[in-house]
Scaffold this active site. Sequence first.
Site, PDB file in Angstrom:
ATOM      1  N   THR A   1      60.561 -50.364  -5.192  1.00  0.00           N
ATOM      2  CA  THR A   1      61.014 -50.533  -6.579  1.00  0.00           C
ATOM      3  C   THR A   1      60.389 -49.415  -7.404  1.00  0.00           C
ATOM      4  OG1 THR A   1      61.143 -52.893  -6.167  1.00  0.00           O
ATOM      5  CG2 THR A   1      61.272 -52.221  -8.454  1.00  0.00           C
ATOM      6  N   HIS A   2      60.626 -48.188  -6.932  1.00  0.00           N
ATOM      7  CA  HIS A   2      60.054 -47.028  -7.604  1.00  0.00           C
ATOM      8  C   HIS A   2      61.171 -46.172  -8.172  1.00  0.00           C
ATOM      9  CE1 HIS A   2      56.601 -47.526  -4.435  1.00  0.00           C
ATOM     10  NE2 HIS A   2      56.667 -48.530  -5.280  1.00  0.00           N
ATOM     11  N   ASN A   3      61.857 -46.715  -9.159  1.00  0.00           N
ATOM     12  CA  ASN A   3      62.905 -45.958  -9.846  1.00  0.00           C
ATOM     13  C   ASN A   3      62.226 -45.096 -10.896  1.00  0.00           C
ATOM     14  OD1 ASN A   3      63.624 -49.079  -9.624  1.00  0.00           O
ATOM     15  ND2 ASN A   3      65.409 -47.899  -8.994  1.00  0.00           N
TER      16      ASN A   3
ATOM     17  N   HIS B   1      55.919 -42.826   3.212  1.00  0.00           N
ATOM     18  CA  HIS B   1      56.281 -43.112   1.817  1.00  0.00           C
ATOM     19  C   HIS B   1      56.400 -41.781   1.102  1.00  0.00           C
ATOM     20  CE1 HIS B   1      55.469 -44.360  -2.368  1.00  0.00           C
ATOM     21  NE2 HIS B   1      55.953 -45.521  -2.002  1.00  0.00           N
TER      22      HIS B   1
ATOM     23  N   GLN C   1      62.204 -42.929  -3.948  1.00  0.00           N
ATOM     24  CA  GLN C   1      61.232 -42.748  -2.872  1.00  0.00           C
ATOM     25  C   GLN C   1      62.051 -42.702  -1.598  1.00  0.00           C
ATOM     26  OE1 GLN C   1      57.827 -43.996  -4.719  1.00  0.00           O
ATOM     27  NE2 GLN C   1      57.613 -41.992  -3.727  1.00  0.00           N
TER      28      GLN C   1
END
Lengths: 415, 247, 586
Positions: C512-514, C436, C345
């Site tokens: 924490t958007h892997n 975002h 992100q």
Amino acid sequence: MRTAWTLLLASSAIAVLAASVVRAADTSFAKIERGRHLVDVGDCVACHTNSKGKPFAGGLPIETPFGTVFSPNITPDRETGIGAWSDNDFYRAMHNGIAADGSRLYPAFPYPYFTKLTRDDVMAIRAYLNTLPAVKHKTPRTQLDWPLNYRVTMRGWDLLFFKPGAFRPDPKKSLEWNRGAYLVQGAGHCGACHTPKNTLGADEKNKALRGGTFANWFAPEIANNMRSGTGSWSVDDIVEYLKTGRNKHSGASGPMGQVVADSTSKLPDSDLRAIATYIKDVDGGPAPAPPPPPKQDDKVMGAGRAIYGDSCSACHQADGKGVPRMFPPLVHNANAQQHDPTTLIRILLQGTQMVATDKRPTPFAMPAFDWKLKDDQIAAVATFVRNAWGNSAPPVTPKQVAGLRQQLQQQPATE
Amino acid sequence: MARRRDVNRRQLISASVLIGSSLAIDCAQARSISGKVPWQPDEANKPQIVKPGPNQFFTSDEAEFIDAAISRLIPNDDLGPGAKEADVALFLDRQLAGPFGKASSWYMQGPWSKGTKTQGYQSRRTPAELYHAAIKAIDSYCTGKFGGKKFAALSADQQDQVLKGVESADIKLDGVDGKTFFTVFLQNTIEGFFSDPIYGGNRDMVGWKLVGFPGAHYDYRPYVEKHGQKLDLPPVGIKGRPGWTPS
Amino acid sequence: MAKKLPSIDVVLVGFGWTAAMLGQEFTDAGLKVLAIERGGWRDTSTDFAVTFAQDELRYYWRRALFEEPARETLTFRNDPSQTALPMRHLGSFLPATGVGGAGVHWNGMTWRFLPSDFVAKSHNTQRYGALSADMTIQDWGVTYNELEPYYDKFEYLCGISGKAGNLKGQIQAGGNPFEGPRSREYPNPPMKMVYGPTLFAQAATETGHKPFPGPAANMSRPYTNPLGVQLGPCTYCGFCEKYGCGNYSKASALTTVIPVLLRKKNFELRTECEVLTVNKDSAGKRATGLTYVDAQGEEFEQPAEIVVLCAYATHNPRLLLLSGIGQPYDPKSGQGVVGKNYAYQITSSVDVFFDDKILNPFIGAGALGMVIDDYNGDNFDHSGLGFIGGGYIACWNTNGRPIETHPVPKGTPKWGSKWKAAVKKNYLTTATVATHGAVMSHRNNYYDLDPTYRDVHGRPLLRLTFDFTDNEHKMSNYLTDRAADIAKAMKAREIHAKPREGHYDIVPYQTTHNTGGTIMGADPKSSVVNRYLQSWDLHNLFVMGASVFPQNAGYNPTGTIGALTYWAANAIRTQYLKSPGPLVQA
């Protein structure tokens, strides 16, 4: 003389025959089912199972002020269980509190309640127990303090406090009431916890279901006082509580949570309605005069209000109304207003988990406050909860809190 | 009469019901859970509360540096107490003596390489080692530059100068990366000023009072729609606030 | 020698969101299910109770709920020419360990991706022409319409608080007018709104945008979900994201599924057991089960009929690589699939400093705020802008925790009296407008196994090679400018725009958007799993979580992860169990 003996023999024979005839029907599925149901009512499994063992194989240590009683193995094992007992032995144990070898049982086994069961029902229980897998488990010997280590001393206790006899229905009351009375006074043995005891551990006369202490808990009044008992609960409320573990007033946790999980949640609605009908008719006695309300500037209430607002309101809400069936309302909460605050203090100290049932599976748990609050702070918030929002109950003192803290530290951690 | 263990409680029955336990702790396998949500009374994974007392980490020389340095990072002034008054030194001492100081949860295996800025902390020093080395090096720099005076003995302006130099790496410290140290030190000082008082700092919640943060207050619903309103809620920590004690 | 255990129908690796949901689905179907979690048991009243949950130092700064790099981390570099070095402590992202996984400390923002997101490649190519050769985005192989009922199912499991913007094609006032059509309203109404977001919404409307309340897994009222599990009302305590919820008002596996799942006789959970490898048969056609090690260091072989990887978006690809399942991706040749198309992100923000408006930033919930979606996905014309994709712009009130949040205007010194004064002056009166944005896949953004660094078991760490590309920078700068426009319209004393500049930095927290690494697709040559998240290589192996995203979109991923999990569960229950084998012919 010969004729009398002959008659006696003949009548015994008839009795035996009759018993045999009955025994032929002993193994009927209906009888075993009835026995299973009664064992659910009686929650036998709760005391007759230890934490590591198989169900009903006994060995649970039951702490009493007179020493530790170990529950026996009631599976059909012939050596270590009751498999070698006759039906009469079993009946005598349930009805008279006397073991197969003639020794007296300690009333940690609630035979003063089980005496009310009819012989048929006792035999149905036996029939069910006989279907359990026999477990070889020699339970530890119960060794109470002198002189109670001599079981014969229980004769005296029985003489003073115990009158064997099956339940006699009250013709003036409804069938449902009588069914409820039979369940509560008999197999359900609710009074074993919920009835106050005298100095020798027997039920206080004429105070049935007005609340009792045991093992650092106070089982609240469940007679029909409005403030402190079930007076403000409808029959539906009580049924819902026993069946699902919670209702709009309260939620079962701690030992009562176990009772709901192992016993009442398994009973048919008709039994629960009967129980509810009966206990709502049990006289709670004259309500104690409410203590004078605390003054506006009362320091203890002020501190309690501050703690409540910062911390407790997270679940029980700022107005004390909680979230029904989730976080119990504290407004008009009977458990919070018992004259004996032991349970309230205990759950503040150690926390508690609401029982999970199929209908209400979420086990909401209140956290422990013992590390977070000092004795005077716990006393303050307990006093606040007991006297805010129209509640009224005697204040809690720091000394009471300190005393229970100490007791709990000494006792092994259990539910 | 039987001797009573418990004079106050007349009880004959103690219901200890442990059946249906959901934890089968089998030595061969770590933990098997089934049947119900595990719970034990009084099992709070509660925070570790700092007890005031003598230093467990800083030497007295280091403590002098710390007191002086944190007084420059967050000074005592007309807005209120600063880091020193807030007991941030106690906070730092306990943090560095514990798992944070030891980098217990960090990956501290080699090989070691400086790396790019975007690859983050690559020093083989734990925070504890970093503080020991950097304080020594800074004092050593000061005694050299300021005629034998250590950091604590300098004037406020001189101290600020030194700190700025270490922060920007204009001052090169002997054997330690001053910039990395300063980043960690400033972060830890801010932590000590604003964390819950149970950790030793933010004494009397002075940090929270400075900004107007109410602390560990759980239910704000009455205030959500009070747009624009200053709430002036008395700050409360995990161990409460003065108003919690009846007096 | 690993001790062999009795076989089981389904084994789930990890016990967070997706494992709990699958556990429930599969036990309902009568299967015997085992979940293996490397972390410990944890729960509300014992690990983040109201009595100590609001502890900024412990939970965020000392990482109490997160994965410990000492046990396992990854190595990182921006591009293949560099040497990857270990992420020695957490920063940019915060994976979890323990029961409930990252779903315990998430913020609760629960989105649906746009219909066009699922066909990002074909849609953007069609509208804007050929993409750069190095941009390796792909279509997902599943459409929004196919997933719609499963988005709905997940939203009702969680009790999402929100306002529908598109009901069966009818645009609804107050909701997101750009969202894909949904079949019914959210299960709970939106949360009550705090001041800052309402000022943002006002300014957004005045500047021609369409603000709406962020869809939140924070309960706006008490809720009982379809499984009969109850959640309580959120009390806006301000310790939501990065923290555990103390009063059962944030949806997580623990608060929505586990109470029912654990009561089932055909379900077992083993904690503190770490899976080392997924095992396959000698023909390499089926998974036979897995090997795990317990806390004492003893190894066990757990045979299973079905294996599902539910171990988070970084561990799932790693497990496949460690187990030798599927062809590892090689960026030089572009061949191989496992590890391919890592994405993330790109975020930025604008601080908005008021003098006169008390905003009370500490009154917060993880997903409490107002959002505009006007610049997300392909919701706007990208002609001439030089990038594809977008993101949402929002004013959230999630956090006034002072160690993390003490905004000061540009040029303020970082310490000293002036800093102290600026912190005091601005704490109560500052809002943040955040962007975002999506990250597209790129040939040089990928995972493989590190040649040098190892975990506590001696296995190679995962190596992450990642940087933002031109596309991301242009897109993010565009979003930041739009955010600044709205911020200006809020008429504060001053604003400070903080665009995302330079190389991707693993140090500051972002999200924490892997995503990516085990991507889904229509073709086994360019994906690891098919549209039912079934491995192309081993038909009884499935992979859940964001590692299946072929590229990322401009939204938080959990809603889509939930939908895909239910979608896969449905395929397994209705098709696979009846006839085990590949569900899609390659």
